[in-house]
Enzyme design. Structure first.
Site, PDB file in Angstrom:
ATOM      1  N   LYS A  10       0.867  -1.184   0.000  1.00  0.00           N
ATOM      2  CA  LYS A  10       0.000   0.000   0.000  1.00  0.00           C
ATOM      3  C   LYS A  10       0.900   1.230   0.000  1.00  0.00           C
ATOM      4  O   LYS A  10       1.927   1.257   0.698  1.00  0.00           O
ATOM      5  CB  LYS A  10      -0.898  -0.034   1.248  1.00  0.00           C
ATOM      6  CG  LYS A  10      -1.903   1.108   1.326  1.00  0.00           C
ATOM      7  CD  LYS A  10      -2.861   0.943   2.510  1.00  0.00           C
ATOM      8  CE  LYS A  10      -3.896   2.046   2.581  1.00  0.00           C
ATOM      9  NZ  LYS A  10      -4.833   1.913   3.702  1.00  0.00           N
ATOM     10  N   SER A  65     -10.215  -0.250   6.975  1.00  0.00           N
ATOM     11  CA  SER A  65      -9.604  -0.183   5.639  1.00  0.00           C
ATOM     12  C   SER A  65      -8.906  -1.429   5.142  1.00  0.00           C
ATOM     13  O   SER A  65      -8.521  -1.478   3.972  1.00  0.00           O
ATOM     14  CB  SER A  65      -8.636   0.990   5.566  1.00  0.00           C
ATOM     15  OG  SER A  65      -9.357   2.169   5.383  1.00  0.00           O
ATOM     16  N   SER A  75      -9.852   2.148   2.784  1.00  0.00           N
ATOM     17  CA  SER A  75      -8.927   2.864   1.939  1.00  0.00           C
ATOM     18  C   SER A  75      -7.937   1.978   1.198  1.00  0.00           C
ATOM     19  O   SER A  75      -7.329   2.419   0.227  1.00  0.00           O
ATOM     20  CB  SER A  75      -8.151   3.883   2.772  1.00  0.00           C
ATOM     21  OG  SER A  75      -7.339   3.232   3.735  1.00  0.00           O
TER      22      SER A  75
HETATM   23  N1  GLN Z   1     -13.367   4.652   6.188  1.00  0.00           N
HETATM   24  C1  GLN Z   1     -12.763   5.063   7.423  1.00  0.00           C
HETATM   25  C2  GLN Z   1     -12.286   6.478   7.300  1.00  0.00           C
HETATM   26  O1  GLN Z   1     -12.534   7.055   6.310  1.00  0.00           O
HETATM   27  C3  GLN Z   1     -11.636   4.137   7.772  1.00  0.00           C
HETATM   28  C4  GLN Z   1     -10.426   4.340   6.955  1.00  0.00           C
HETATM   29  C5  GLN Z   1      -9.285   3.492   7.367  1.00  0.00           C
HETATM   30  O2  GLN Z   1      -9.455   2.469   8.029  1.00  0.00           O
HETATM   31  N2  GLN Z   1      -8.093   3.948   7.020  1.00  0.00           N
HETATM   32  O3  GLN Z   1     -11.690   7.030   8.155  1.00  0.00           O
END
Ligand code: GLN
Length: 483
Positions: free
Chosen positions: A75, A174, A150
């Protein structure tokens, strides 16, 4: 060869069926062929081939490491020395880290071959991979749908067989949410199990890196290389790392599963609910005991998270000031202009929204009303889990309320987007480990079963997932056109 598991690949490499260079070339060719998915921000072709050559030499010399010569992808939130690390943001479009994140070092040392850096929501803020400066990633199961976020690039790349496996990070879901939407296996480890050094910070008390793979067995091998104490990360926990593959075959007879009724109420789509029930039934057949439980504070997870995470992000992202890293605006008039325009031009809409929310929640006068209150709720949620997990071994439920939604469908409505994390966020607030396991399909799109365990029970979670994957073949399904 792109459908083989890590164990199978390791065997083939040693039997001389193909070399790591050939394997790497085949994945690089697939990445090129399926560029339209937009999974990669950077493809590191030359470095990959050099490392594959090195891996082949090691294997010829009797190296037995399971990951030696195995193509993986990172990532783009993990710093890679000499290779661009963007975190999905214009702010870091030109950023080349002077060092490797610890997990990058670990995987390099394990002999894995990095194919490149994966697309993601900007600074890991999002649930759809649409906030990336580099554009949305497409879900290989239905290319007009999001892959989740994400870690959307990671999940889509693994599902489409553009990499054997990948890394992800999970602040509020995410790893699990995109794993569910793309039909792969994702594990969010206990907070502190995997080093965060060199992982660009979003919300430091919640962020955790982990493996994204096609099976629990592959995830176990990947986690083995990633887990462990790191003196460069003050939140990393000094505790022995178990052999994650050793327990995979254990029986789950007598396993006590808790189903929180709050996970099955309003908001859960009927088709996803039915698949989760079927998956739980499969566990019952394998000898598990099912118990309905209640976790009354779960409904407060979203409001608490969306105060705490933005508060922490507003502090973490203050380092991007146009002076030290990344983007700087053209011809600033003075220092204030430099700060405001660099940040205004370098950050995307969602990131700015979070910084504003967080700054507001932390400001004098509102701090007690929002931030302190959210921290109190966080404690209540942790207590709910503690109580539940004193009574059952694991908690099961859906990962997401529906299957992958359409690209563009929710991006204009942040509240609706935030609600897609309703089943994942509480786990981060409590710091617990949890997995997403492919459990079926609805509307032609994958559905993930979530399994949540007590602190540092990753070995047990992997065992529970592996047993399910011995009894079902959902995790072996391949999206059409990517066979
Ligand atoms: N969707 C959540 C956010 O927007 C979690 C994102 C994540 O786990 N990095 O913060």
């Amino acid at each position: 060869m792109h459908n083989k598991s890590i164990n199978q690949l390791a065997k083939s490499l040693r039997a001389g069926e193909f070399s790591s260079v050939e394997l790497t070339q085949s994945f690089l060719a697939r990445i090129k062929q399926h560029q339209a998915l937009n999974c990669f921000i950077t493809v590191t072709e030359n470095v990959a081939l050099e490392n594959a050559q090195r891996a082949d030499a090691k294997i010829a010399n009797g190296d037995t490491g399971l990951l030696t010569g195995i193509p993986i992808a990172q990532k783009d939130i993990f710093c890679t020395q000499g290779i661009k690390t963007t975190c999905g943001s214009k702010m870091l479009d030109n950023f080349i880290a002077p060092y490797d994140a610890t997990i990058v070092t670990q995987l390099n040392e394990a002999g894995a071959v990095m194919l490149g850096k994966l697309n993601m929501d900007e600074f890991a803020m999002g649930s759809s991979n649409e906030t990336s400066f580099y554009g949305a990633v497409k879900n290989p199961w239905q290319t007009d749908s999001v892959p989740g976020g994400s870690s959307g690039g990671s999940a889509a790349a693994v599902a489409a067989r553009l990499s054997v496996c990948a890394t992800g990070t999970d602040t509020g879901g995410s790893i699990r949410q995109p794993a569910a939407h793309c039909g792969i296996t994702g594990l969010k480890p206990t907070y502190g199990r995997v080093s965060r050094y060199g992982m660009i910070a979003y919300a430091s008390s919640l962020d955790q890196g982990g493996p994204m793979a096609r099976s629990a067995e592959d995830a176990a091998i990947l986690l083995q290389a990633m887990a462990g104490f790191d003196n460069k990360d003050s939140t990393s926990v000094d505790r022995p790392v178990p052999d994650y593959q050793a327990g995979l075959a254990n029986s789950i007879e007598g396993l006590k599963i808790g189903l929180p009724k709050e996970f099955f109420g309003e908001g859960l789509s009927a088709s996803v609910g039915a698949i989760i029930e079927k998956a739980v039934e499969e566990y019952r057949k394998m000898g598990a005991v099912i118990k309905e439980i209640s976790m009354p504070n779960l409904k407060l997870a979203i409001p608490a998270y969306y105060v705490i995470a933005p508060a922490e992000c507003s502090a973490n992202l203050s380092r991007f000031d146009g002076v030290r890293f990344g983007y700087r605006c053209e011809t600033p008039k003075d220092l204030t202009d430099l700060y405001t325009r660099s940040r205004g031009e370098g950050f995307g809409k969602e990131v700015k929204r979070r910084i504003l929310m967080g700054t507001y929640a932390l400001s004098a006068g509102y701090y007690d009303a929002y931030y302190i209150k959210a921290q109190k709720i966080r404690r209540l949620i942790s207590e709910d889990f503690k109580k539940a997990l004193a009574d059952v071994d694991v908690i099961m439920g859906p990962v997401t309320p529906s299957t992958a939604f359409g690209i563009g469908e929710k991006i204009g409505n942040p509240i609706e987007m935030y609600l897609s994390d309703i089943y994942t966020i509480a786990i981060n607030l409590a710091g617990l480990p949890a997995m997403s396991i492919p459990a079926g399909f609805a509307e032609g799109k994958p559905v993930g079963l979530q399994v949540i365990g007590n602190y540092f029970t990753e070995d047990r979670l992997l065992n529970i997932a592996h047993q399910y994957q011995q009894a079902t073949d959902w995790h072996q399904q391949i999206p059409k056109g990517f066979e």
